[in-house]
Design a protein around this motif. Sequence first.
Motif, short mmCIF file in Angstrom:
data_model
loop_
_atom_site.label_atom_id
_atom_site.label_comp_id
_atom_site.label_asym_id
_atom_site.label_seq_id
_atom_site.Cartn_x
_atom_site.Cartn_y
_atom_site.Cartn_z
N ILE A 45 0.85 -1.20 0.00
CA ILE A 45 0.00 0.00 0.00
C ILE A 45 0.89 1.25 0.00
O ILE A 45 1.72 1.43 0.89
N MET A 46 0.67 2.07 -1.00
CA MET A 46 1.49 3.28 -1.16
C MET A 46 0.62 4.53 -1.08
O MET A 46 -0.60 4.45 -1.23
N GLY A 47 1.25 5.67 -0.90
CA GLY A 47 0.52 6.94 -0.87
C GLY A 47 1.23 7.94 0.04
O GLY A 47 2.06 7.56 0.86
N SER A 48 0.89 9.20 -0.10
CA SER A 48 1.55 10.26 0.68
C SER A 48 1.26 10.13 2.17
O SER A 48 0.31 9.42 2.57
N VAL A 49 2.02 10.84 2.96
CA VAL A 49 1.78 10.89 4.40
C VAL A 49 0.38 11.46 4.67
O VAL A 49 0.00 12.47 4.08
N GLY A 50 -0.38 10.79 5.51
CA GLY A 50 -1.65 11.36 5.97
C GLY A 50 -2.85 11.07 5.08
O GLY A 50 -3.95 11.54 5.35
N ASN A 128 3.74 1.11 2.84
CA ASN A 128 5.01 1.66 2.39
C ASN A 128 5.25 3.04 3.00
O ASN A 128 4.34 3.64 3.59
N VAL A 129 6.45 3.55 2.88
CA VAL A 129 6.77 4.88 3.42
C VAL A 129 5.90 5.93 2.73
O VAL A 129 5.66 5.85 1.52
N GLY A 130 5.40 6.89 3.51
CA GLY A 130 4.51 7.92 2.95
C GLY A 130 5.20 8.80 1.93
O GLY A 130 5.98 9.69 2.27
N ASN A 131 4.95 8.49 0.66
CA ASN A 131 5.62 9.21 -0.43
C ASN A 131 4.92 8.84 -1.73
O ASN A 131 4.61 7.67 -1.95
N LEU A 132 4.69 9.81 -2.57
CA LEU A 132 3.93 9.55 -3.80
C LEU A 132 4.83 9.29 -5.01
O LEU A 132 4.34 9.00 -6.09
N ILE A 133 6.14 9.39 -4.82
CA ILE A 133 7.03 9.32 -5.97
C ILE A 133 7.90 8.05 -5.95
O ILE A 133 7.91 7.27 -6.89
N GLY A 141 7.73 -7.49 -4.47
CA GLY A 141 7.38 -8.90 -4.70
C GLY A 141 5.96 -9.19 -4.24
O GLY A 141 5.60 -10.33 -3.98
N SER A 142 5.15 -8.14 -4.15
CA SER A 142 3.77 -8.31 -3.68
C SER A 142 2.88 -8.88 -4.79
O SER A 142 3.30 -8.96 -5.95
N HIS A 143 1.64 -9.24 -4.39
CA HIS A 143 0.67 -9.75 -5.37
C HIS A 143 -0.33 -8.69 -5.78
O HIS A 143 -1.04 -8.86 -6.76
N ARG A 144 -0.46 -7.64 -4.98
CA ARG A 144 -1.29 -6.49 -5.34
C ARG A 144 -0.59 -5.23 -4.87
O ARG A 144 0.06 -5.23 -3.82
N ARG A 145 -0.74 -4.17 -5.63
CA ARG A 145 -0.27 -2.85 -5.18
C ARG A 145 -1.47 -1.91 -5.21
O ARG A 145 -2.25 -1.92 -6.17
N LEU A 146 -1.59 -1.13 -4.16
CA LEU A 146 -2.70 -0.21 -4.03
C LEU A 146 -2.15 1.17 -3.71
O LEU A 146 -1.27 1.31 -2.85
N LEU A 147 -2.67 2.17 -4.40
CA LEU A 147 -2.29 3.55 -4.10
C LEU A 147 -3.44 4.22 -3.36
O LEU A 147 -4.58 4.17 -3.83
N VAL A 148 -3.15 4.83 -2.21
CA VAL A 148 -4.17 5.57 -1.46
C VAL A 148 -3.89 7.06 -1.62
O VAL A 148 -2.83 7.54 -1.23
N ILE A 149 -4.85 7.75 -2.22
CA ILE A 149 -4.78 9.21 -2.24
C ILE A 149 -5.95 9.71 -1.40
O ILE A 149 -6.79 8.92 -0.97
N SER A 150 -5.99 11.01 -1.16
CA SER A 150 -7.14 11.50 -0.40
C SER A 150 -7.53 12.88 -0.90
O SER A 150 -6.70 13.59 -1.48
N VAL A 151 -8.79 13.23 -0.68
CA VAL A 151 -9.27 14.52 -1.19
C VAL A 151 -8.55 15.69 -0.51
O VAL A 151 -8.55 16.80 -1.04
N THR A 152 -7.91 15.43 0.63
CA THR A 152 -7.18 16.51 1.31
C THR A 152 -5.87 16.85 0.60
O THR A 152 -5.21 17.82 0.96
#
Length: 227
Positions: A45-50, A128-133, A141-152
Amino acid sequence: MYKFIDNRGKIKEITIARDILEDQRQLAEKNRTLLNSLGIKMIDIMGSVGTGKTSLVQKLIEHLKDNNRIVVLNGDLATTIDQERIMQYGVQAVQVNTGKECHLDAAVVKGVFDNLELKDVDLIIVENVGNLICPVDFPLGSHRRLLVISVTEGPYVAVKHPHIFAEIDCVAINKIDVAPVMEIDVEQITRDIKSINANTTIYPLSCKEGTGIKELVTELTGGWGNA
Ligand SMILES: Nc1nc2c(ncn2[C@@H]2O[C@H](COP(=O)(O)OP(=O)(O)O)[C@@H](O)[C@H]2O)c(=O)[nH]1
Ligand SMILES: [Mg+2]
């Protein structure tokens, strides 16, 4: 490739060799082979801090812990805050503090594997570490990757970060409960993401109110692949 644009609008393009990433891909493949041999699934799971990554991991645990022995790997520069939040659910959590590194990598994750009783694990959820880049270039080596963004994060998160959206085929748009007060049009963000990667599945979510979680869980656990 980088673009330098001078004050007259003249554009110069510079390409940087990225071959070092090939080693990372090979290590990730080894991790996945190991996990497959033990019947373990892993979600990155990836995405920016917060944006709500830990909040989402908590929701995933609520949905999946009855049928899966879960380990959570929390990547962060510093602190054990996220690990403590996960341990409240009675789930094993390993905090990885990366110091100055803006992403986890396959070697670090293998190091964690070496210190786990993998035979007692069905599902590994990596925050993952909070970072979008950075994280997207370092497969684990995962089986799924998910990006979490937020309206904030504002209205332009997709168009300003096309690289990660081009790579990731599952995106959660979190905190839709505050979209009106943030004056964010979630459908416009959806269109922006689709214009970068038409194959992306997009899940508007509110971890706070529980909206959309069930659908996302079904998507994540319904189609394991290589990521
Ligand atoms: N309003 C609202 N706040 C949320 C939602 N999900 C998470 N938050 C809040 O956003 C903040 C950051 O969440 P966290 O899960 O720590 O984000 P992370 O840094 O990506 O792991 C916390 O204060 C959460 O309570 C949501 O769906 N709606
Ligand atoms: Mg977190």
